[in-house]
Structure formats: structure tokens, C-alpha cells
Design an enzyme around this catalytic site. Structure first.
Site, PDB file in Angstrom:
ATOM      1  N   ASP A 133       7.814  -6.589   0.425  1.00  0.00           N
ATOM      2  CA  ASP A 133       7.202  -6.944  -0.270  1.00  0.00           C
ATOM      3  C   ASP A 133       5.966  -6.823  -0.102  1.00  0.00           C
ATOM      4  OD1 ASP A 133       6.050  -9.864  -0.876  1.00  0.00           O
ATOM      5  OD2 ASP A 133       7.193 -10.754   0.000  1.00  0.00           O
TER       6      ASP A 133
ATOM      7  N   TYR B 173       7.169  -5.498   5.309  1.00  0.00           N
ATOM      8  CA  TYR B 173       6.690  -6.735   4.747  1.00  0.00           C
ATOM      9  C   TYR B 173       5.194  -7.271   4.919  1.00  0.00           C
ATOM     10  CZ  TYR B 173       6.956 -12.195   4.443  1.00  0.00           C
ATOM     11  OH  TYR B 173       6.985 -13.151   4.387  1.00  0.00           O
TER      12      TYR B 173
ATOM     13  N   HIS C 204      12.807 -13.973  -4.758  1.00  0.00           N
ATOM     14  CA  HIS C 204      12.299 -12.903  -4.656  1.00  0.00           C
ATOM     15  C   HIS C 204      13.755 -11.682  -5.487  1.00  0.00           C
ATOM     16  CE1 HIS C 204       8.920 -12.052  -2.332  1.00  0.00           C
ATOM     17  NE2 HIS C 204       9.278 -13.131  -1.786  1.00  0.00           N
TER      18      HIS C 204
END
Length: 260
Positions: free
Chosen positions: A150, A109, A251
Site C-alpha cells: 500500500d 505500508y 483494499h
């Protein structure tokens, strides 16, 4: 092996969505980001019976990453090397066995970095430098290696419906995109772009201003593959319809199939 990555934007709020996704798509491995809970608050009991082994690095109210795997994981790493003082839960890595060998999977992340310039943006760039160094070391091992998650990076103008809206954003600034390209130049393959060069493929739509309804999206969730993993790539899918579920994450999952 079907590997998925998904920023769930609070695993407790999106618990039913996660269970539905696991049932409908049945990926072998799932990388989750933005759990927003500590390790002991992760919904292990609720996932009991799904057949997944779970490795978590949580953080209260912020960040948090996890890997779910149908097969037992080995060599689980909970920190990105390079800064022992970094307490943010943004990295987890594990070896996952397949039918034809093992795959090393890193779930990340990457920091958002806004506003830029700021300490947050400096942290983002430094984190990317650490990821670059770690990736370079992993590639020397010449094993199938996947970095999924991500990335908070819009690689190219075609990865945004309206790139002009992002020119001053940390996700799209030239230094951000340059560091992303430097990862690819190590020998990694952008899994989605290895299968299509089409415009209009996004993984994130903001909750504001009807972005989903207007398809005003961006592509910031990626799966990067080492040469040994790229050679085994069969397909890549953006599981777009999950954004239309009730109270969804902003997302959607990205899923790749490897011949391992």
C-alpha cells in the site's frame, strides 16, 4: 511465482478472508499490510496447515507488515534503512527462492500523510526519500527485486474515479506523485501499467458514501519491479471481488505472476 499484496486492514478481523484468499488463489508469496497487531498476536496457529512460512513486523493497533511464502525465506530485513529512530512497522523484506532463482521482495505500508501540510506529511515525504535511497542501492545488485504494498499514492488522475475529490489529499498532491515518479525513474516498472493502460482499475474503495457500490475507487496498492523482475512478468490481476465479501477490507489484493 505468483506474488500478491493486500492491505487487510486488521489481520485478526480479516483472518477468515485471508484464509479464503489463500485457498482460492494459492499465491506463492503474499505481502500483507496494516496488520494492526503485535508479532505475538499474528494468527500463526490459524494459518498453520496452509503451507506458508511467515515473517512479521507487527505494531500494536497500528501499521504492521508481513510476508507469507510457500518456500523458506532468507535475509529477512525488518526496517527501512535511513532512520534508526523510526519505530513504525511499515517495512519488511526477504529473499524468496523460485524454481529459476531468487526474488527479493519488499513489503511496504507507506505513510498516508494526511493532513497536509503537517508533520505527518513531512514524515511521508521523508519515508519516500528513504525508500528511494534503499531502492537505488538494491538496484545496483541487479537481481529480481519487487516492492509491493500500500503506497498511499494515486499516481495519475486516471487512477481515481473522481480525481477532483483528491486534489488536496496527501495521496495525490504533486510532491507525493513526483516522489513516486522518481522511484520509477530509477528503472522500476509499475507492474499493472506494464500490462494495461486502461482507466477504471482501482484497489481501494472507502467504506463511506457507498464508494464500492458506485465504483468510486482509487489505485493506491502497487507492485514495482526491477528490470530483472519486469523481464519475467507474465500477468497482473486485481482480485476485485474480495471487496464484495462480508465485512471486507477496504483494499483488494493485487497479484502478479513472474517467470521465476
Amino acid at each position: 511465482m505468483r506474488i500478491a499484496t493486500w492491505n487487510v486492514n486488521s489481520v485478526k478481523q480479516r483472518q477468515e478472508h485471508l484464509l479464503r484468499f489463500l485457498k482460492e488463489e494459492a499465491p506463492d508469496v503474499v505481502c500483507l499490510q496494516e496488520l494492526k497487531c503485535q508479532d505475538d498476536a499474528f494468527p500463526r496457529l490459524e494459518l498453520d496447515g496452509t503451507g506458508y512460512n511467515i515473517a512479521v513486523r507487527g505494531q500494536k493497533s497500528f501499521n504492521g507488515v508481513a510476508i507469507l511464502s510457500k518456500r523458506p525465506m532468507e535475509d529477512i530485513q525488518l526496517r527501512l534503512p535511513g532512520d534508526d529512530s523510526d519505530e513504525q512497522a511499515r517495512f519488511i523484506e526477504a529473499l524468496v527462492p523460485g524454481d529459476k532463482g531468487v526474488v527479493r521482495i519488499a513489503c511496504i505500508y507507506l505513510p498516508n500523510g494526511n493532513p497536509a501540510p503537517s508533520e505527518k506529511y513531512s514524515y511521508k515525504l521523508a519515508w519516500m526519500d528513504r525508500l528511494h535511497a534503499h531502492t537505488r542501492a538494491r538496484l545496483r545488485e541487479e537481481e529480481p527485486f519487487v516492492i509491493a504494498g500500500d503506497f498511499n499514492v494515486i499516481p495519475e488522475p486516471k487512477d481515481a474515479a473522481r480525481p477532483e475529490q483528491w486534489v488536496n489529499d496527501a495521496l495525490f498532491l504533486p510532491p507525493t506523485r513526483e516522489k513516486f515518479r522518481s522511484l520509477l525513474h530509477l528503472g522500476l516498472c509499475d507492474a499493472l501499467r506494464a500490462t494495461t493502460d486502461a482507466d477504471g482499475i482501482y484497489t481501494f474503495w472507502d467504506y463511506q458514501a457507498g464508494a464500492w457500490q458506485k465504483n468510486n475507487g482509487i489505485r493506491i496498492d502497487h507492485m514495482l519491479l526491477s528490470p530483472q523482475a519486469a523481464d519475467r512478468l507474465r500477468s497482473v490481476t486485481v482480485v476485485r471481488h474480495t471487496r464484495g465479501w462480508d465485512k471486507p477490507s477496504d483494499h483488494v489484493p493485487l497479484m502478479a505472476e513472474l517467470d521465476v
